[in-house]
Design a protein around this motif. Structure first.
Motif, PDB file in Angstrom:
ATOM      1  N   UNK A  60       0.789  -1.221   0.000  1.00 37.57           N
ATOM      2  CA  UNK A  60       0.000   0.000   0.000  1.00 37.57           C
ATOM      3  C   UNK A  60       0.817   1.264   0.000  1.00 37.57           C
ATOM      4  N   UNK A  61       2.163   1.155  -0.077  1.00 38.97           N
ATOM      5  CA  UNK A  61       2.980   2.356  -0.057  1.00 38.97           C
ATOM      6  C   UNK A  61       3.872   2.445  -1.286  1.00 38.97           C
ATOM      7  N   UNK A  62       3.475   1.780  -2.364  1.00 36.02           N
ATOM      8  CA  UNK A  62       4.223   1.895  -3.597  1.00 36.02           C
ATOM      9  C   UNK A  62       3.893   3.211  -4.286  1.00 36.02           C
ATOM     10  N   UNK A  63       4.633   3.543  -5.339  1.00 36.64           N
ATOM     11  CA  UNK A  63       4.360   4.760  -6.084  1.00 36.64           C
ATOM     12  C   UNK A  63       4.281   4.423  -7.558  1.00 36.64           C
ATOM     13  N   UNK A  64       3.722   5.330  -8.344  1.00 34.15           N
ATOM     14  CA  UNK A  64       3.626   5.123  -9.778  1.00 34.15           C
ATOM     15  C   UNK A  64       4.300   6.288 -10.478  1.00 34.15           C
ATOM     16  N   UNK A  65       4.806   6.017 -11.663  1.00 33.67           N
ATOM     17  CA  UNK A  65       5.407   7.086 -12.440  1.00 33.67           C
ATOM     18  C   UNK A  65       4.314   8.000 -12.981  1.00 33.67           C
ATOM     19  N   UNK A  66       4.644   9.255 -13.171  1.00 33.22           N
ATOM     20  CA  UNK A  66       3.661  10.218 -13.667  1.00 33.22           C
ATOM     21  C   UNK A  66       4.295  11.094 -14.730  1.00 33.22           C
ATOM     22  N   UNK A  67       5.021  10.469 -15.657  1.00 35.54           N
ATOM     23  CA  UNK A  67       5.623  11.223 -16.739  1.00 35.54           C
ATOM     24  C   UNK A  67       6.922  11.885 -16.324  1.00 35.54           C
ATOM     25  N   UNK A  68       7.566  12.588 -17.261  1.00 40.26           N
ATOM     26  CA  UNK A  68       8.847  13.230 -16.978  1.00 40.26           C
ATOM     27  C   UNK A  68       8.678  14.477 -16.115  1.00 40.26           C
ATOM     28  N   UNK A  69       9.788  14.952 -15.585  1.00 39.47           N
ATOM     29  CA  UNK A  69       9.787  16.223 -14.865  1.00 39.47           C
ATOM     30  C   UNK A  69      10.045  17.343 -15.868  1.00 39.47           C
ATOM     31  N   UNK A  70       9.194  18.368 -15.854  1.00 36.37           N
ATOM     32  CA  UNK A  70       9.300  19.464 -16.816  1.00 36.37           C
ATOM     33  C   UNK A  70       9.236  20.799 -16.079  1.00 36.37           C
ATOM     34  N   UNK A  71       9.739  21.871 -16.711  1.00 30.72           N
ATOM     35  CA  UNK A  71       9.574  23.205 -16.106  1.00 30.72           C
ATOM     36  C   UNK A  71       8.105  23.609 -16.111  1.00 30.72           C
ATOM     37  N   UNK A  72       7.764  24.544 -15.268  1.00 33.58           N
ATOM     38  CA  UNK A  72       6.378  25.002 -15.206  1.00 33.58           C
ATOM     39  C   UNK A  72       6.023  25.772 -16.476  1.00 33.58           C
ATOM     40  N   UNK A  73       4.947  25.375 -17.175  1.00 34.02           N
ATOM     41  CA  UNK A  73       4.556  26.080 -18.405  1.00 34.02           C
ATOM     42  C   UNK A  73       3.817  27.378 -18.093  1.00 34.02           C
ATOM     43  N   UNK A 178      10.250  18.705 -10.760  1.00 36.39           N
ATOM     44  CA  UNK A 178      10.775  17.574  -9.994  1.00 36.39           C
ATOM     45  C   UNK A 178       9.849  17.067  -8.912  1.00 36.39           C
ATOM     46  N   UNK A 179       8.552  17.321  -9.032  1.00 32.63           N
ATOM     47  CA  UNK A 179       7.589  16.869  -8.018  1.00 32.63           C
ATOM     48  C   UNK A 179       7.612  15.354  -7.888  1.00 32.63           C
ATOM     49  N   UNK A 180       7.341  14.870  -6.679  1.00 38.07           N
ATOM     50  CA  UNK A 180       7.237  13.437  -6.450  1.00 38.07           C
ATOM     51  C   UNK A 180       6.009  12.889  -7.173  1.00 38.07           C
ATOM     52  N   UNK A 181       6.078  11.651  -7.691  1.00 34.74           N
ATOM     53  CA  UNK A 181       4.910  11.069  -8.360  1.00 34.74           C
ATOM     54  C   UNK A 181       3.811  10.735  -7.361  1.00 34.74           C
ATOM     55  N   UNK A 182       2.596  10.476  -7.850  1.00 33.14           N
ATOM     56  CA  UNK A 182       1.516  10.064  -6.947  1.00 33.14           C
ATOM     57  C   UNK A 182       1.899   8.804  -6.176  1.00 33.14           C
ATOM     58  N   UNK A 183       1.333   8.659  -4.985  1.00 34.81           N
ATOM     59  CA  UNK A 183       1.635   7.532  -4.105  1.00 34.81           C
ATOM     60  C   UNK A 183       0.364   6.723  -3.876  1.00 34.81           C
ATOM     61  N   UNK A 184       0.500   5.401  -3.925  1.00 38.72           N
ATOM     62  CA  UNK A 184      -0.621   4.499  -3.678  1.00 38.72           C
ATOM     63  C   UNK A 184      -0.699   4.219  -2.181  1.00 38.72           C
TER      64      UNK A 184
END
Length: 241
Positions: A60-73, A178-184
């Motif tokens: 229950x504490x794994x994480x998932x990728x959420x795409x690359x890290x990009x600058x704020x548009x 560089x935000x952390x990806x979502x966490x399950x």
């Protein structure tokens, strides 16, 4: 009289000796059991290296990728929303447009049609994880929805009468700064404290080819985010002036 106690003393010594042997045998058996358990632990330890450090994964504490890290548009002015549960979000519109595959591989649209999409910034503006939710909805002119899909294009309270929203889906396409990806957390996806994502919402039914970016709007209308039944528009950068 002393001899009367001798057999008793001898009997006690024999009992102690027998008990000592039994204790030693039990200790050896226990030691062998511990060794066997230890050997089993080494065999099943992740990584296959008995001398390495195990890295357990907590359920229950794994994480998932959420795409690359990009600058704020570039984005329009951010608006803040809070749910009845106390989850807080900040949203800002980035851009809108049309694409035959706005979220990757999908069923090609019929000739003369395409899919509509919009991108926006989603931020957890709290110091604790909040539910990964997608408050914004994509609206388009009902007149530019093919007749075959028009019944599925729904108006909503507080939104201009000539606009409607088709069935759609939303995905996190990038992490900003560089935000952390979502966490399950026990099967529920959560946004870490302070994390900011780029989200794309795309229609699952087609619109006419003639739809332009200026025709598309982002509104927050769900009662979880606005209690006065008024749709709140997220202004795109060009609209914000």
């Amino acid at each position: 009289m002393a001899n009367d106690y001798h057999p008793y003393r001898t009997h006690r010594r024999r009992k102690k000796t027998r008990a000592g042997r039994l204790g030693l045998a039990g200790a050896l058996t226990g030691a062998l059991g511990i060794t066997a358990v230890a050997a089993t632990i080494v065999i099943i330890r992740p990584g296959g290296d008995p001398g390495g450090e195990a890295r357990p994964t907590l359920a229950g504490q794994g994480s998932v990728e959420a795409g690359p890290s990009v600058p704020s548009p570039d984005a329009g002015p951010p608006l803040n929303f809070t749910t009845p549960e106390g989850y807080g979000y900040s949203l800002a519109a980035v851009e809108a447009g049309t694409d035959p595959a706005p979220l990757g591989a999908t069923k090609p649209p019929p000739p003369g049609t395409t899919y509509a999409y919009a991108d926006y910034i989603l931020t957890n503006n709290q110091r604790r994880p909040v539910l990964l939710d997608y408050p914004a909805d994509l609206f388009m002119p009902k007149a530019q929805v093919p007749s075959s899909a028009r019944e599925r294009c729904m108006p909503q309270a507080g939104i201009p009468d000539d606009m409607c929203t088709l069935p759609n889906r939303s995905e996190v396409t990038a992490r900003i700064g560089g935000a952390e990806p979502p966490v399950d957390e026990n099967g529920t996806m959560m946004i870490p404290a302070g994390a900011t994502y780029l989200v794309r919402i795309a229609s699952e039914l087609p619109v006419e080819d003639g739809v332009s970016a200026d025709d598309l709007r982002l509104f927050v209308w769900n009662a979880r985010y606005t209690s006065d039944l008024t749709g709140i528009e997220l202004a795109f950068p060009d609209d914000a002036g």
